[in-house]
Design a protein around this motif. Structure first.
Motif, PDB file in Angstrom:
ATOM      1  N   PHE A   1       0.836  -1.197   0.000  1.00  0.00           N
ATOM      2  CA  PHE A   1       0.000   0.000   0.000  1.00  0.00           C
ATOM      3  C   PHE A   1       0.872   1.248   0.000  1.00  0.00           C
ATOM      4  CE2 PHE A   1       0.773  -0.983   4.468  1.00  0.00           C
ATOM      5  CZ  PHE A   1       1.091   0.251   5.021  1.00  0.00           C
ATOM      6  N   ALA A   2       0.294   2.340  -0.471  1.00  0.00           N
ATOM      7  CA  ALA A   2       0.920   3.671  -0.424  1.00  0.00           C
ATOM      8  C   ALA A   2      -0.201   4.673  -0.302  1.00  0.00           C
ATOM      9  CB  ALA A   2       1.746   3.923  -1.686  1.00  0.00           C
ATOM     10  N   ARG A   3      -0.053   5.651   0.588  1.00  0.00           N
ATOM     11  CA  ARG A   3      -1.138   6.624   0.787  1.00  0.00           C
ATOM     12  C   ARG A   3      -0.580   7.949   1.272  1.00  0.00           C
ATOM     13  NH1 ARG A   3      -2.990   4.752   6.463  1.00  0.00           N
ATOM     14  NH2 ARG A   3      -1.017   3.910   7.155  1.00  0.00           N
ATOM     15  N   ALA A   4      -1.317   8.991   0.976  1.00  0.00           N
ATOM     16  CA  ALA A   4      -0.975  10.331   1.430  1.00  0.00           C
ATOM     17  C   ALA A   4      -1.670  10.584   2.756  1.00  0.00           C
ATOM     18  CB  ALA A   4      -1.405  11.370   0.404  1.00  0.00           C
ATOM     19  N   LEU A   5      -0.937  11.179   3.696  1.00  0.00           N
ATOM     20  CA  LEU A   5      -1.479  11.445   5.028  1.00  0.00           C
ATOM     21  C   LEU A   5      -1.822  12.909   5.219  1.00  0.00           C
ATOM     22  CD1 LEU A   5       1.078   9.299   7.043  1.00  0.00           C
ATOM     23  CD2 LEU A   5      -1.081   8.571   6.026  1.00  0.00           C
ATOM     24  N   GLY A   6      -1.594  13.724   4.191  1.00  0.00           N
ATOM     25  CA  GLY A   6      -1.838  15.152   4.316  1.00  0.00           C
ATOM     26  C   GLY A   6      -0.610  15.876   4.816  1.00  0.00           C
ATOM     27  N   SER A   7      -0.554  17.194   4.557  1.00  0.00           N
ATOM     28  CA  SER A   7       0.552  18.051   5.016  1.00  0.00           C
ATOM     29  C   SER A   7       1.906  17.522   4.558  1.00  0.00           C
ATOM     30  CB  SER A   7       0.529  18.184   6.545  1.00  0.00           C
ATOM     31  OG  SER A   7      -0.688  18.731   6.985  1.00  0.00           O
ATOM     32  N   ASP A   8       1.980  17.095   3.292  1.00  0.00           N
ATOM     33  CA  ASP A   8       3.233  16.620   2.712  1.00  0.00           C
ATOM     34  C   ASP A   8       3.787  15.399   3.436  1.00  0.00           C
ATOM     35  OD1 ASP A   8       5.277  16.760   0.778  1.00  0.00           O
ATOM     36  OD2 ASP A   8       6.600  17.819   2.162  1.00  0.00           O
ATOM     37  N   MET A   9       2.908  14.514   3.907  1.00  0.00           N
ATOM     38  CA  MET A   9       3.316  13.283   4.560  1.00  0.00           C
ATOM     39  C   MET A   9       2.765  12.094   3.777  1.00  0.00           C
ATOM     40  SD  MET A   9       5.214  14.018   7.162  1.00  0.00           S
ATOM     41  CE  MET A   9       5.225  12.380   7.859  1.00  0.00           C
ATOM     42  N   TYR A  10       3.585  11.033   3.693  1.00  0.00           N
ATOM     43  CA  TYR A  10       3.211   9.859   2.916  1.00  0.00           C
ATOM     44  C   TYR A  10       3.672   8.598   3.640  1.00  0.00           C
ATOM     45  CZ  TYR A  10       3.153  13.617  -0.532  1.00  0.00           C
ATOM     46  OH  TYR A  10       2.928  14.805  -1.172  1.00  0.00           O
ATOM     47  N   SER A  11       2.931   7.519   3.421  1.00  0.00           N
ATOM     48  CA  SER A  11       3.300   6.219   3.966  1.00  0.00           C
ATOM     49  C   SER A  11       3.278   5.185   2.863  1.00  0.00           C
ATOM     50  CB  SER A  11       2.348   5.782   5.081  1.00  0.00           C
ATOM     51  OG  SER A  11       2.661   6.404   6.305  1.00  0.00           O
ATOM     52  N   ALA A  12       4.217   4.245   2.926  1.00  0.00           N
ATOM     53  CA  ALA A  12       4.245   3.105   2.011  1.00  0.00           C
ATOM     54  C   ALA A  12       4.652   1.894   2.833  1.00  0.00           C
ATOM     55  CB  ALA A  12       5.222   3.340   0.871  1.00  0.00           C
ATOM     56  N   GLY A  13       3.976   0.779   2.600  1.00  0.00           N
ATOM     57  CA  GLY A  13       4.293  -0.369   3.426  1.00  0.00           C
ATOM     58  C   GLY A  13       3.715  -1.665   2.888  1.00  0.00           C
ATOM     59  N   VAL A  14       3.749  -2.668   3.734  1.00  0.00           N
ATOM     60  CA  VAL A  14       3.302  -4.003   3.379  1.00  0.00           C
ATOM     61  C   VAL A  14       2.526  -4.603   4.547  1.00  0.00           C
ATOM     62  CG1 VAL A  14       5.498  -5.019   4.152  1.00  0.00           C
ATOM     63  CG2 VAL A  14       4.059  -6.275   2.537  1.00  0.00           C
ATOM     64  N   ILE A  15       1.482  -5.369   4.240  1.00  0.00           N
ATOM     65  CA  ILE A  15       0.665  -6.043   5.242  1.00  0.00           C
ATOM     66  C   ILE A  15       0.881  -7.545   5.092  1.00  0.00           C
ATOM     67  CG2 ILE A  15      -1.677  -6.455   6.088  1.00  0.00           C
ATOM     68  CD1 ILE A  15      -2.444  -3.729   4.933  1.00  0.00           C
ATOM     69  N   LEU A  16       1.170  -8.212   6.204  1.00  0.00           N
ATOM     70  CA  LEU A  16       1.415  -9.651   6.203  1.00  0.00           C
ATOM     71  C   LEU A  16       0.381 -10.356   7.075  1.00  0.00           C
ATOM     72  CD1 LEU A  16       5.294  -9.676   6.754  1.00  0.00           C
ATOM     73  CD2 LEU A  16       4.070  -9.799   4.580  1.00  0.00           C
ATOM     74  N   PRO A  17      -0.107 -11.516   6.649  1.00  0.00           N
ATOM     75  CA  PRO A  17      -1.027 -12.273   7.486  1.00  0.00           C
ATOM     76  C   PRO A  17      -0.279 -13.016   8.588  1.00  0.00           C
ATOM     77  CG  PRO A  17      -0.595 -13.471   5.469  1.00  0.00           C
ATOM     78  CD  PRO A  17       0.133 -12.164   5.346  1.00  0.00           C
ATOM     79  N   VAL A  18      -0.940 -13.208   9.713  1.00  0.00           N
ATOM     80  CA  VAL A  18      -0.399 -14.010  10.805  1.00  0.00           C
ATOM     81  C   VAL A  18      -1.225 -15.287  10.891  1.00  0.00           C
ATOM     82  CG1 VAL A  18       0.179 -14.073  13.265  1.00  0.00           C
ATOM     83  CG2 VAL A  18       0.267 -11.902  12.009  1.00  0.00           C
ATOM     84  N   ALA A  19      -0.562 -16.412  10.962  1.00  0.00           N
ATOM     85  CA  ALA A  19      -1.287 -17.678  11.062  1.00  0.00           C
ATOM     86  C   ALA A  19      -2.219 -17.653  12.272  1.00  0.00           C
ATOM     87  CB  ALA A  19      -0.303 -18.842  11.163  1.00  0.00           C
ATOM     88  N   GLN A  20      -3.354 -18.307  12.135  1.00  0.00           N
ATOM     89  CA  GLN A  20      -4.349 -18.313  13.204  1.00  0.00           C
ATOM     90  C   GLN A  20      -3.727 -18.797  14.519  1.00  0.00           C
ATOM     91  OE1 GLN A  20      -7.663 -21.334  13.545  1.00  0.00           O
ATOM     92  NE2 GLN A  20      -8.921 -19.534  13.017  1.00  0.00           N
ATOM     93  N   ILE A  21      -4.048 -18.081  15.591  1.00  0.00           N
ATOM     94  CA  ILE A  21      -3.521 -18.412  16.915  1.00  0.00           C
ATOM     95  C   ILE A  21      -4.694 -18.863  17.775  1.00  0.00           C
ATOM     96  CG2 ILE A  21      -2.221 -17.582  18.908  1.00  0.00           C
ATOM     97  CD1 ILE A  21      -1.079 -15.375  17.108  1.00  0.00           C
ATOM     98  N   ALA A  22      -4.670 -20.114  18.162  1.00  0.00           N
ATOM     99  CA  ALA A  22      -5.760 -20.659  18.976  1.00  0.00           C
ATOM    100  C   ALA A  22      -5.698 -20.096  20.387  1.00  0.00           C
ATOM    101  CB  ALA A  22      -5.669 -22.178  19.007  1.00  0.00           C
ATOM    102  N   ASP A  23      -6.792 -20.263  21.116  1.00  0.00           N
ATOM    103  CA  ASP A  23      -6.809 -19.825  22.510  1.00  0.00           C
ATOM    104  C   ASP A  23      -5.742 -20.570  23.300  1.00  0.00           C
ATOM    105  OD1 ASP A  23      -7.690 -18.547  24.854  1.00  0.00           O
ATOM    106  OD2 ASP A  23      -8.935 -20.293  25.351  1.00  0.00           O
ATOM    107  N   ASP A  24      -5.074 -19.842  24.196  1.00  0.00           N
ATOM    108  CA  ASP A  24      -4.015 -20.399  25.029  1.00  0.00           C
ATOM    109  C   ASP A  24      -2.847 -20.919  24.177  1.00  0.00           C
ATOM    110  OD1 ASP A  24      -2.909 -20.838  27.523  1.00  0.00           O
ATOM    111  OD2 ASP A  24      -3.589 -22.916  27.597  1.00  0.00           O
TER     112      ASP A  24
END
Length: 554
Positions: free
Chosen positions: A285-308
């Motif tokens: 992803f890449a997006r503008a945050l306003g006031s000459d600010m920008y972010s670019a990054g990546v999202i990763l999935p986390v394997a399902q974590i069972a209770d306990d």
């Protein structure tokens, strides 16, 4: 022939002017930062948490209100120091808000280390991470910091920083950052312990947030404008650069999902990049945050974590110089952040040869001199043939002048007689221009090598030349270059047209003026090339003229 030679000279001059124009634009004073970006790092703190698309099938829970309460400027920090860098990590989000590269110095003050990540002293640039899911910490969460500074000790290979997030809904999260000796890579991981009473399936995001301001304040005239902004790489889409303006206008085009690849923020000489492991589905992803600010990054999935049960997600962060011999080994395609422009096909091998010669000499200045000699040897047959044509033209000067006197008023007749003379004497009318045509792409390619290679940054040669990527502080090399160019003009045959002759004689003066602000390494190349050309041209001219004199005597 003289008109064609003049045109080629003008083409070369135009190339120089274009470089010089870009040089001026690059070094105009940077626009004053806006109020939002001139402060500490509050704009970065206001960045919204990214949410994954349906492709990654993630919950899109909001951020708990109390987590956004603290500002980055007032949050506590912990310092981490290794042999190569010194980082300051904020309690808010565990973000790296300041990063000093100890082996590289600031342009304005060589006594201070170069600042890559910046908390607002000159601009805003941070590495942020967080988790997406109900009750999970984001880059706005306040973490508990260890007491005191962490410093890599003698005999240690790594130093580990562990940050604990407040427990929420029975979920405990620790952010673990590992800094290694002799490396600009930082391992970043989240250890998640789930005791919420139900299984969770979170996502993790890793982003780089930056303003659009230049990293360094240029001194005088610097260089052609280099790229500043996000870059994405996947095996399918390859290397894709995105301008900040394109993000703000919603026109950014890059691969959104892939099972491989990385995201980076590129600036002159330096780069930061999130480098997830291969084979894990990711979303960019890449997006503008306003006031000459920008972010670019990546999202990763986390394997399902069972209770306990416990789970973990991790990736690597590279934040350092664009050292070409190391980037390729760190991640596929990472070396592409070193951008040589449209002449990469020439500049890349040229740098490889320069680097090899640098290993032999230990000095980039001598490497430039040696590569100039090698280039001269490679093109020796071509330049020799050209100088022979020019020497013959010099010998034929009196005959051409006589033709002008006889047919000066009949341009067509004059041209026919000249062509007949060239044919009889076996002279190539464009022969004298070929060395110039050959040098143009090499000249521009070397310019980009000097401009884009961090290895050349603040690299000394000898004496007064302490930075081959910057202009000669005393303008000695440009003046020598101008004198050598004038000598070359004297060795060439004088054009019969007085106007052309004046233009040719003005070339050394014009070029000397423009070369005053070019990188001293580039001027060094041109000086050595001119000296070698003068020696070769003088020898060939002497042989042709002596042979012609012997023929007349016989």
């Amino acid at each position: 022939m003289d008109q064609r030679r003049l045109i080629l000279f003008l083409v070369f001059a135009f190339s120089i002017v274009m470089l010089w124009e870009g040089w001026v634009k690059h070094n105009q004073p940077a626009p004053a930062p806006t109020a939002a970006s001139a402060g500490a790092a509050s704009p970065a703190a206001d960045a919204s948490v990214p949410t994954p698309s349906a492709t990654l099938a993630a919950p899109q829970a909001g951020v708990p209100g109390e987590q956004a309460a603290a500002a980055v400027a007032s949050a506590a920090r912990v310092a981490v120091e290794t042999d190569l860098l010194r980082a300051e990590v904020s309690a808010q989000g565990g973000d790296i808000v300041r990063l000093e590269l100890k082996q590289h110095k600031q342009k304005e003050d060589h006594s201070k280390p170069f600042l890559l990540f910046d908390d607002g002293s000159a601009h805003v640039y941070t590495a942020q991470t967080g988790l997406i899911g109900e009750g999970l910490p984001t880059h706005k969460t306040l973490f508990a910091l260890p007491g005191g500074e962490l410093k890599l000790k003698d005999g240690e290979d790594a130093v580990v920083l562990r940050l604990e997030a407040p427990e929420q809904n029975g979920i405990r999260v620790a952010k673990v950052m590992t800094f290694k000796r002799g490396s600009y890579l930082v391992d970043v991981a989240y250890d998640i312990r789930n005791a919420s009473g139900k299984a969770i399936e979170p996502h993790a995001y890793f982003q780089l947030t930056r303003d659009g301001q230049p990293a360094e304040t240029p001194e005088g005239f610097g260089g052609v404008q280099t790229f500043i902004g996000p870059a994405f790489y996947t095996d399918g889409a390859k290397f894709q650069k995105v301008k900040f303006s394109e993000i703000g206008e919603g026109k950014a085009k890059f691969a959104k999902t892939a099972p491989d690849g990385w995201v980076a923020l590129v600036q002159h000489y330096f780069v930061s990049a999130w480098l997830p492991a291969q084979g894990v589905q990711r979303e960019f992803f890449a997006r503008a945050l306003g006031s000459d600010m920008y972010s670019a990054g990546v999202i990763l999935p986390v394997a399902q974590i069972a209770d306990d049960a416990s789970g973990k997600v991790e990736t690597r962060l590279y934040a350092g110089p664009q050292e070409q011999d190391k980037l390729h080994d760190i991640a596929p395609g990472l070396d592409l952040v070193v951008d040589y422009g449209w002449l990469t096909v020439i500049a890349a091998p040229l740098f490889w040869v320069l680097a090899w010669l640098h290993k032999l000499t230990g000095n980039w200045g001598w490497a430039i001199i040696l590569v100039t000699v090698l280039l001269k040897l490679v093109f020796f047959p071509l330049s020799a043939a050209s100088y022979k044509s020019m020497a013959k033209m010099r010998v034929l000067g009196p005959r051409l002048q006589r033709m002008k006197e006889l047919h000066g008023n009949d341009k067509v007749k004059m041209q026919q007689e000249m062509m007949n003379l060239y044919r009889t004497e076996k002279i190539n009318p464009l022969g004298g221009c070929l060395p110039i045509l050959v040098q143009i792409p090499v000249f521009i390619a070397l310019y980009w090598v000097l401009l884009g290679s961090v290895e050349m940054r603040q690299a000394p040669w000898l004496g007064w030349i302490t930075d081959l990527s910057a202009k000669d502080p005393y303008f000695i090399l440009p003046i020598i270059m101008g004198v050598s160019m004038l000598i070359q003009m004297k060795l060439n045959p004088t054009p019969p047209d007085p106007i052309q002759a004046k233009v040719m004689m003005a070339m050394p003066i014009v070029f000397t003026f423009m070369f005053l602000w070019f990188p001293s390494g580039l001027v060094l190349y041109w000086v050595v090339n001119n000296i070698l050309s003068i020696a070769q041209q003088w020898q060939i001219t002497r042989m042709i003229e002596s042979g012609n004199a012997g023929g007349k005597a016989a």
